[in-house]
Motif scaffolding. Structure first.
Motif, PDB file in Angstrom:
ATOM      1  N   ILE A  16       0.817  -1.217   0.000  1.00 14.81           N
ATOM      2  CA  ILE A  16       0.000   0.000   0.000  1.00 14.81           C
ATOM      3  C   ILE A  16       0.848   1.264   0.000  1.00 14.81           C
ATOM      4  CG2 ILE A  16      -1.678   1.357   1.302  1.00 14.81           C
ATOM      5  CD1 ILE A  16      -3.172  -1.119   1.949  1.00 14.81           C
ATOM      6  N   SER A  17       1.917   1.285   0.781  1.00 14.13           N
ATOM      7  CA  SER A  17       2.757   2.490   0.797  1.00 14.13           C
ATOM      8  C   SER A  17       3.359   2.782  -0.573  1.00 14.13           C
ATOM      9  CB  SER A  17       3.847   2.363   1.862  1.00 14.13           C
ATOM     10  OG  SER A  17       3.280   2.412   3.158  1.00 14.13           O
ATOM     11  N   PRO A  18       3.974   1.814  -1.282  1.00 11.79           N
ATOM     12  CA  PRO A  18       4.471   2.130  -2.622  1.00 11.79           C
ATOM     13  C   PRO A  18       3.359   2.428  -3.629  1.00 11.79           C
ATOM     14  CG  PRO A  18       4.848  -0.199  -2.096  1.00 11.79           C
ATOM     15  CD  PRO A  18       4.433   0.493  -0.826  1.00 11.79           C
ATOM     16  N   ILE A  19       2.170   1.855  -3.452  1.00 11.03           N
ATOM     17  CA  ILE A  19       1.049   2.189  -4.334  1.00 11.03           C
ATOM     18  C   ILE A  19       0.708   3.673  -4.206  1.00 11.03           C
ATOM     19  CG2 ILE A  19      -1.457   1.918  -4.610  1.00 11.03           C
ATOM     20  CD1 ILE A  19      -1.065  -1.085  -4.154  1.00 11.03           C
ATOM     21  N   SER A  39       0.900  12.774   2.226  1.00 14.53           N
ATOM     22  CA  SER A  39       0.021  11.686   1.786  1.00 14.53           C
ATOM     23  C   SER A  39       0.293  10.410   2.570  1.00 14.53           C
ATOM     24  CB  SER A  39       0.220  11.421   0.293  1.00 14.53           C
ATOM     25  OG  SER A  39      -0.151  12.543  -0.468  1.00 14.53           O
ATOM     26  N   MET A  40       1.578  10.134   2.839  1.00 12.17           N
ATOM     27  CA  MET A  40       1.944   8.924   3.569  1.00 12.17           C
ATOM     28  C   MET A  40       1.412   8.977   5.000  1.00 12.17           C
ATOM     29  SD  MET A  40       3.486   6.065   2.861  1.00 12.17           S
ATOM     30  CE  MET A  40       4.545   6.490   1.478  1.00 12.17           C
ATOM     31  N   SER A  41       1.524  10.130   5.647  1.00 12.66           N
ATOM     32  CA  SER A  41       1.037  10.271   7.016  1.00 12.66           C
ATOM     33  C   SER A  41      -0.483  10.137   7.064  1.00 12.66           C
ATOM     34  CB  SER A  41       1.467  11.622   7.592  1.00 12.66           C
ATOM     35  OG  SER A  41       1.144  11.714   8.963  1.00 12.66           O
ATOM     36  N   LEU A  42      -1.175  10.766   6.101  1.00 10.41           N
ATOM     37  CA  LEU A  42      -2.638  10.652   6.048  1.00 10.41           C
ATOM     38  C   LEU A  42      -3.053   9.209   5.789  1.00 10.41           C
ATOM     39  CD1 LEU A  42      -5.335  12.158   6.124  1.00 10.41           C
ATOM     40  CD2 LEU A  42      -5.131  12.488   3.644  1.00 10.41           C
ATOM     41  N   LEU A  43      -2.343   8.535   4.871  1.00  9.80           N
ATOM     42  CA  LEU A  43      -2.631   7.131   4.596  1.00  9.80           C
ATOM     43  C   LEU A  43      -2.553   6.299   5.871  1.00  9.80           C
ATOM     44  CD1 LEU A  43      -2.847   4.588   2.676  1.00  9.80           C
ATOM     45  CD2 LEU A  43      -0.338   4.648   2.611  1.00  9.80           C
ATOM     46  N   HIS A  44      -1.465   6.442   6.612  1.00  7.79           N
ATOM     47  CA  HIS A  44      -1.275   5.633   7.806  1.00  7.79           C
ATOM     48  C   HIS A  44      -2.231   6.027   8.933  1.00  7.79           C
ATOM     49  CE1 HIS A  44       2.364   3.158   6.893  1.00  7.79           C
ATOM     50  NE2 HIS A  44       2.440   4.029   5.902  1.00  7.79           N
ATOM     51  N   SER A  45      -2.812   7.224   8.851  1.00  8.88           N
ATOM     52  CA  SER A  45      -3.809   7.594   9.864  1.00  8.88           C
ATOM     53  C   SER A  45      -5.039   6.701   9.755  1.00  8.88           C
ATOM     54  CB  SER A  45      -4.216   9.067   9.712  1.00  8.88           C
ATOM     55  OG  SER A  45      -5.096   9.267   8.619  1.00  8.88           O
ATOM     56  N   PHE A  91      -2.363  15.503  11.966  1.00  2.41           N
ATOM     57  CA  PHE A  91      -1.695  16.769  12.279  1.00  2.41           C
ATOM     58  C   PHE A  91      -0.471  16.963  11.396  1.00  2.41           C
ATOM     59  CE2 PHE A  91       1.702  19.009  14.553  1.00  2.41           C
ATOM     60  CZ  PHE A  91       1.074  20.228  14.838  1.00  2.41           C
ATOM     61  N   TYR A  92       0.349  15.916  11.282  1.00  2.00           N
ATOM     62  CA  TYR A  92       1.537  16.060  10.446  1.00  2.00           C
ATOM     63  C   TYR A  92       1.153  16.205   8.971  1.00  2.00           C
ATOM     64  CZ  TYR A  92       5.856  15.477   8.014  1.00  2.00           C
ATOM     65  OH  TYR A  92       6.909  15.713   7.168  1.00  2.00           O
ATOM     66  N   ALA A  93       0.134  15.460   8.532  1.00  2.00           N
ATOM     67  CA  ALA A  93      -0.296  15.565   7.136  1.00  2.00           C
ATOM     68  C   ALA A  93      -0.721  16.988   6.792  1.00  2.00           C
ATOM     69  CB  ALA A  93      -1.439  14.586   6.870  1.00  2.00           C
ATOM     70  N   LYS A  94      -1.337  17.664   7.745  1.00  2.00           N
ATOM     71  CA  LYS A  94      -1.826  19.025   7.497  1.00  2.00           C
ATOM     72  C   LYS A  94      -0.717  20.064   7.562  1.00  2.00           C
ATOM     73  CE  LYS A  94      -5.458  22.274   8.840  1.00  2.00           C
ATOM     74  NZ  LYS A  94      -6.645  22.514   9.715  1.00  2.00           N
ATOM     75  N   TYR A  95       0.209  19.868   8.488  1.00  4.51           N
ATOM     76  CA  TYR A  95       1.233  20.901   8.717  1.00  4.51           C
ATOM     77  C   TYR A  95       2.638  20.429   8.329  1.00  4.51           C
ATOM     78  CZ  TYR A  95      -2.507  23.067  11.430  1.00  4.51           C
ATOM     79  OH  TYR A  95      -3.700  23.627  11.828  1.00  4.51           O
ATOM     80  N   PHE A 109       9.218   5.743   6.951  1.00  6.17           N
ATOM     81  CA  PHE A 109       9.003   5.426   5.539  1.00  6.17           C
ATOM     82  C   PHE A 109       9.308   6.635   4.648  1.00  6.17           C
ATOM     83  CE2 PHE A 109       5.952   1.589   4.808  1.00  6.17           C
ATOM     84  CZ  PHE A 109       6.912   0.745   5.326  1.00  6.17           C
ATOM     85  N   SER A 110       8.790   7.801   5.043  1.00  6.93           N
ATOM     86  CA  SER A 110       8.944   9.000   4.226  1.00  6.93           C
ATOM     87  C   SER A 110      10.396   9.441   4.152  1.00  6.93           C
ATOM     88  CB  SER A 110       8.085  10.141   4.798  1.00  6.93           C
ATOM     89  OG  SER A 110       6.713   9.843   4.667  1.00  6.93           O
ATOM     90  N   ILE A 111      11.087   9.455   5.295  1.00  3.22           N
ATOM     91  CA  ILE A 111      12.493   9.863   5.296  1.00  3.22           C
ATOM     92  C   ILE A 111      13.331   8.891   4.474  1.00  3.22           C
ATOM     93  CG2 ILE A 111      14.540  10.144   6.752  1.00  3.22           C
ATOM     94  CD1 ILE A 111      12.779  11.259   8.915  1.00  3.22           C
ATOM     95  N   ALA A 112      13.042   7.603   4.600  1.00  2.00           N
ATOM     96  CA  ALA A 112      13.791   6.602   3.836  1.00  2.00           C
ATOM     97  C   ALA A 112      13.558   6.777   2.339  1.00  2.00           C
ATOM     98  CB  ALA A 112      13.378   5.200   4.274  1.00  2.00           C
ATOM     99  N   ALA A 113      12.317   7.041   1.934  1.00  2.00           N
ATOM    100  CA  ALA A 113      12.010   7.229   0.514  1.00  2.00           C
ATOM    101  C   ALA A 113      12.723   8.456  -0.044  1.00  2.00           C
ATOM    102  CB  ALA A 113      10.501   7.353   0.317  1.00  2.00           C
TER     103      ALA A 113
END
Length: 400
Positions: free
Chosen positions: A122-125, A137-143, A266-270, A322-326
């Motif tokens: 799902i994350s790479p999708i 987007s990744m943070s919102l997805l995992h929320s 919160f992170y997804a928004k800011y 995930f985001s930092i690694a990508a």
């Protein structure tokens, strides 16, 4: 006929993480029911958690070799089918044999195959979908994992309260229907590949990078910090704090999940205003404090507050790493996400297992298990500092 777009792909992915929440959080709500109905001790129940995440771990490892060849769509639909069969199996398999624990184990292993594929895919999708601000987007997805966890806990708790604990196998069927529905949705949406064939790094190349090993430790620590509390918060609230199952489930796992989800939203928004690595490090420090509050609080209310704060503290850890690694390894491709998911699942297996195992040594007192599990957020904070230091050194070398 409706024309499905990448917005539908995102929605299916959000629901996919609700499926993952069902996989990881439905069975633990039934642990005390299993104990009373099938005479299975809590120490043995720990094996269900361990096998769930170990199976996901094996699937994560194997997926590196076949996901890109088979394609994301076939694999993600198959993942949901495995998940649905396993979740339904929780309610059906024990009816077919006198070996109740083995029946539960078979169900767990089946849905864990789906869970492993979901975690890899799902994350790479979402990362491959043509949308902006990937970290947001990744943070919102995992929320949606968190909102799924809330849905699982609240709906399951109320269902069992209204219809009685003997209706748990019907409840398993309801959750399986939800998962099958999302399998069909995924079969209809467009899905892009993360990298072109032959354009991503090899597994050998990834493991040769010191930075990649830091991400592995961070993912293990993130998974263990999150699941050590999430998997045992319901049983801890009921058996450790003397609270009824209904109230314990609503105040324990539910508040944990809500605050975890709010941290991700919160992170997804800011996200554009926040340094992600600093947010991860600060969250790790808060996680340490929450574990200590759960263990050493002088009354049950404060222990529940500590459990809820733990949810807030772990919210950004998994999607943030995930985001930092990508960003750090842009050519990592599917292998990067698969191996990091594997590392996270190692943490998800080890963390709860340590809590349950240590508790078993002290008359099922879960507080002793939580004390030992505090090592995981400590590791996370330590290695986030190590990563920052390496980045600063690299930046200075580039300037000179």
């Amino acid at each position: 006929m409706k024309q499905f777009t990448y917005q539908d792909t995102l929605r299916a992915s959000y629901l996919g993480y609700v499926t993952q929440a069902i996989i990881n959080n439905f069975a633990p709500l039934l642990f005390l029911i299993f104990r009373d109905s099938f005479n299975i001790p809590l120490e043995q129940m720990t094996l269900l958690i361990t096998i769930n995440f170990l199976t996901q771990l094996v699937v994560d490892m194997l997926a590196i070799n076949f996901v890109d060849r088979i394609g994301y769509k076939i694999c993600i639909v198959a993942a949901h089918i495995f998940a649905a069969v396993g979740i339904l199996g929780l309610g059906v398999f024990p009816l077919l044999t006198d070996h109740k624990f083995l029946a539960l184990l078979a169900a767990v292993m089946t849905y864990a195959v789906g869970g492993g594929l979901i975690e890899v895919l799902i994350s790479p999708i979402v990362e491959a979908a043509p949308t902006g601000n990937k970290a947001s987007s990744m943070s919102l997805l995992h929320s949606f994992y968190c909102w799924g966890m809330v849905l699982v806990v609240v709906f399951s708790t109320l269902f069992l309260h209204v219809f009685g604990s003997q209706s748990w196998n019907i409840l398993a069927g309801i959750w399986a229907l939800f998962v099958i529905g999302n399998a069909f949705y995924y079969s209809q949406v467009p899905i892009a590949m993360l990298t072109q064939e032959g354009d991503s790094m090899t597994v050998k190349a990834l493991f040769s990078m010191k930075t990649f090993w830091i991400f592995i430790v961070l993912m293990i620590s993130a998974g263990a910090s999150e699941q050590a509390m999430a998997q045992w918060s319901s049983a801890f609230a009921e058996s450790g704090l003397g609270i009824s199952k209904t109230v314990g489930d609503l105040l324990g796992p539910t508040m944990f999940a809500i605050l975890m989800g709010l941290a991700r939203v919160f992170y997804a928004k800011y996200s554009e205003r926040i340094d992600l690595l600093s947010f991860i490090t600060g969250s790790g420090v808060l996680c340490i404090a929450s574990y200590l509050l759960v263990v050493f609080a002088p009354n049950p209310v404060l222990s529940l507050v500590g459990s809820a704060i733990c949810g807030l503290s772990v919210g950004i850890l998994w999607p943030g790493v995930f985001s930092i690694a990508a960003q750090s390894i842009p050519k990592g491709g599917t292998a990067l996400f698969a191996i990091l998911a594997l590392a996270g699942d190692i943490g998800c297996a080890v963390g709860p297992s340590i809590v349950g195992g240590v508790a078993g040594l002290f008359s099922e007192n879960l507080k002793y298990g939580f004390i030992v599990a505090t090592v995981f957020p400590i590791l996370l904070v330590t290695f986030s500092f190590i990563y920052r230091y390496r980045q600063q050194v690299r930046s200075l070398l580039v300037r000179t």
